[in-house]
Write a protein that holds these residues in place. Structure first.
Motif, PDB file in Angstrom:
ATOM      1  N   GLU A  87       0.857  -1.185   0.000  1.00 16.08           N
ATOM      2  CA  GLU A  87       0.000   0.000   0.000  1.00 16.08           C
ATOM      3  C   GLU A  87       0.897   1.240   0.000  1.00 16.08           C
ATOM      4  N   PRO A  88       0.507   2.288  -0.710  1.00 14.29           N
ATOM      5  CA  PRO A  88       1.341   3.498  -0.720  1.00 14.29           C
ATOM      6  C   PRO A  88       1.561   4.038   0.692  1.00 14.29           C
ATOM      7  N   ASN A  89       2.574   4.864   0.816  1.00 15.66           N
ATOM      8  CA  ASN A  89       2.880   5.468   2.117  1.00 15.66           C
ATOM      9  C   ASN A  89       1.627   6.063   2.734  1.00 15.66           C
ATOM     10  N   ILE A  90       1.558   5.963   4.031  1.00 12.01           N
ATOM     11  CA  ILE A  90       0.390   6.474   4.733  1.00 12.01           C
ATOM     12  C   ILE A  90       0.422   7.993   4.734  1.00 12.01           C
ATOM     13  N   SER A  91      -0.683   8.574   4.313  1.00 13.35           N
ATOM     14  CA  SER A  91      -0.831  10.019   4.422  1.00 13.35           C
ATOM     15  C   SER A  91      -2.258  10.311   4.861  1.00 13.35           C
ATOM     16  N   PRO A 120      -6.919  22.106  18.838  1.00 15.99           N
ATOM     17  CA  PRO A 120      -7.098  23.443  18.266  1.00 15.99           C
ATOM     18  C   PRO A 120      -5.828  24.270  18.465  1.00 15.99           C
ATOM     19  N   THR A 121      -5.580  25.218  17.569  1.00 12.73           N
ATOM     20  CA  THR A 121      -4.419  26.090  17.685  1.00 12.73           C
ATOM     21  C   THR A 121      -4.765  27.464  17.137  1.00 12.73           C
ATOM     22  N   TRP A 122      -3.974  28.457  17.542  1.00 14.99           N
ATOM     23  CA  TRP A 122      -4.152  29.819  17.035  1.00 14.99           C
ATOM     24  C   TRP A 122      -3.252  30.073  15.839  1.00 14.99           C
ATOM     25  N   ARG A 123      -2.318  29.141  15.566  1.00 13.94           N
ATOM     26  CA  ARG A 123      -1.436  29.303  14.399  1.00 13.94           C
ATOM     27  C   ARG A 123      -2.244  29.225  13.117  1.00 13.94           C
ATOM     28  N   VAL A 124      -1.952  30.100  12.217  1.00 16.01           N
ATOM     29  CA  VAL A 124      -2.648  30.091  10.923  1.00 16.01           C
ATOM     30  C   VAL A 124      -1.630  29.783   9.849  1.00 16.01           C
ATOM     31  N   PRO A 125      -1.798  28.844   8.987  1.00 17.05           N
ATOM     32  CA  PRO A 125      -2.994  28.061   8.749  1.00 17.05           C
ATOM     33  C   PRO A 125      -3.092  26.809   9.618  1.00 17.05           C
ATOM     34  N   GLY A 126      -2.108  26.498  10.425  1.00 13.03           N
ATOM     35  CA  GLY A 126      -2.143  25.285  11.231  1.00 13.03           C
ATOM     36  C   GLY A 126      -1.647  24.088  10.435  1.00 13.03           C
ATOM     37  N   ASP A 127      -1.768  22.904  11.031  1.00  9.31           N
ATOM     38  CA  ASP A 127      -1.345  21.678  10.360  1.00  9.31           C
ATOM     39  C   ASP A 127      -2.495  21.140   9.526  1.00  9.31           C
ATOM     40  N   ARG A 128      -2.158  20.522   8.399  1.00 12.82           N
ATOM     41  CA  ARG A 128      -3.186  20.020   7.484  1.00 12.82           C
ATOM     42  C   ARG A 128      -3.035  18.534   7.157  1.00 12.82           C
ATOM     43  N   SER A 129      -1.817  17.977   7.368  1.00 14.13           N
ATOM     44  CA  SER A 129      -1.637  16.571   6.999  1.00 14.13           C
ATOM     45  C   SER A 129      -0.464  15.952   7.747  1.00 14.13           C
ATOM     46  N   VAL A 130      -0.472  14.635   7.789  1.00 11.95           N
ATOM     47  CA  VAL A 130       0.619  13.830   8.342  1.00 11.95           C
ATOM     48  C   VAL A 130       0.996  12.825   7.271  1.00 11.95           C
ATOM     49  N   TYR A 131       2.295  12.674   7.050  1.00 10.57           N
ATOM     50  CA  TYR A 131       2.769  11.814   5.964  1.00 10.57           C
ATOM     51  C   TYR A 131       3.958  10.993   6.448  1.00 10.57           C
ATOM     52  N   ILE A 132       3.938   9.692   6.207  1.00  8.43           N
ATOM     53  CA  ILE A 132       5.084   8.836   6.515  1.00  8.43           C
ATOM     54  C   ILE A 132       5.893   8.701   5.229  1.00  8.43           C
ATOM     55  N   LEU A 133       7.130   9.186   5.241  1.00  6.89           N
ATOM     56  CA  LEU A 133       7.999   9.185   4.063  1.00  6.89           C
ATOM     57  C   LEU A 133       8.538   7.790   3.770  1.00  6.89           C
ATOM     58  N   ASP A 134       9.154   7.625   2.592  1.00  4.52           N
ATOM     59  CA  ASP A 134       9.730   6.335   2.198  1.00  4.52           C
ATOM     60  C   ASP A 134      10.768   5.828   3.188  1.00  4.52           C
ATOM     61  N   ASP A 135      11.504   6.744   3.830  1.00  5.82           N
ATOM     62  CA  ASP A 135      12.548   6.320   4.776  1.00  5.82           C
ATOM     63  C   ASP A 135      12.010   6.090   6.185  1.00  5.82           C
ATOM     64  N   GLY A 136      10.679   6.198   6.372  1.00  2.00           N
ATOM     65  CA  GLY A 136      10.067   5.925   7.667  1.00  2.00           C
ATOM     66  C   GLY A 136       9.867   7.133   8.545  1.00  2.00           C
ATOM     67  N   ARG A 137      10.420   8.301   8.159  1.00  2.00           N
ATOM     68  CA  ARG A 137      10.225   9.508   8.962  1.00  2.00           C
ATOM     69  C   ARG A 137       8.796  10.017   8.829  1.00  2.00           C
ATOM     70  N   VAL A 138       8.325  10.698   9.851  1.00  2.00           N
ATOM     71  CA  VAL A 138       6.971  11.245   9.872  1.00  2.00           C
ATOM     72  C   VAL A 138       7.065  12.757   9.682  1.00  2.00           C
ATOM     73  N   ASN A 139       6.323  13.268   8.686  1.00  5.00           N
ATOM     74  CA  ASN A 139       6.273  14.705   8.415  1.00  5.00           C
ATOM     75  C   ASN A 139       4.893  15.233   8.751  1.00  5.00           C
ATOM     76  N   ILE A 140       4.851  16.409   9.355  1.00  7.91           N
ATOM     77  CA  ILE A 140       3.606  17.127   9.573  1.00  7.91           C
ATOM     78  C   ILE A 140       3.630  18.329   8.653  1.00  7.91           C
ATOM     79  N   LEU A 141       2.643  18.454   7.822  1.00  7.90           N
ATOM     80  CA  LEU A 141       2.571  19.568   6.874  1.00  7.90           C
ATOM     81  C   LEU A 141       1.365  20.438   7.172  1.00  7.90           C
TER      82      LEU A 141
END
Length: 141
Positions: A87-91, A120-141
């Motif tokens: 299955e493709p990387n989890i996003s 909830p957060t006051w940061r704009v635009p805030g976080d929109r996604s979580v992605y597990i990269l090919d090397d296993g690292r987790v990115n928050i975008l």
């Protein structure tokens, strides 16, 4: 005049070097102050994703682009299983139903689980996604 200029430059350099010694930084290891270690999984490992809505509002999320969004009520927890290792990387893409900003807090409660806590957060635009990269690292975008 041309003989005085080099002498003046040398004198100015020595003066600046002696005055600025208090700000000298030495290179070293981060053994005592490295910060947090990046969250990572073994590439190809099956990962269970646990999403928790810790907001007072409805949150929607999609596991893969083009799938039907899943509605999460406040304080609701959802577990998403990876079907197989091909299955493709989890996003995950998520958004608050009313358009407010979200913060994703990720953790690894055990070897095969990625926990995503939405707050909830006051940061704009805030976080929109979580992605597990090919090397296993987790990115928050």
């Amino acid at each position: 005049m041309f003989k005085i200029l080099p002498v003046a430059l040398v004198a100015a350099t020595i003066l600046v070097a002696t005055v600025d010694q208090s700000k000298t930084t030495l290179a070293g290891t981060c053994a005592s102050n490295c910060g947090e270690k990046a969250l990572q999984f073994t590439p190809g490992q099956r990962v269970r994703v646990e999403v928790v809505n810790n907001t007072p509002n409805l949150v929607e999320l999609e596991k893969l682009q083009g799938t039907t969004p899943i509605l999460l009520r406040p304080k609701q927890k959802l577990q998403l299983e990876q079907r197989d290792t091909t299955e493709p990387n989890i996003s995950l893409v998520f958004w608050e139903k009313e358009g407010r900003s979200l913060q994703a807090i990720v953790s690894k409660p055990n070897i095969g689980t990625l926990r995503v806590e939405l707050r909830p957060t006051w940061r704009v635009p805030g976080d929109r996604s979580v992605y597990i990269l090919d090397d296993g690292r987790v990115n928050i975008l």
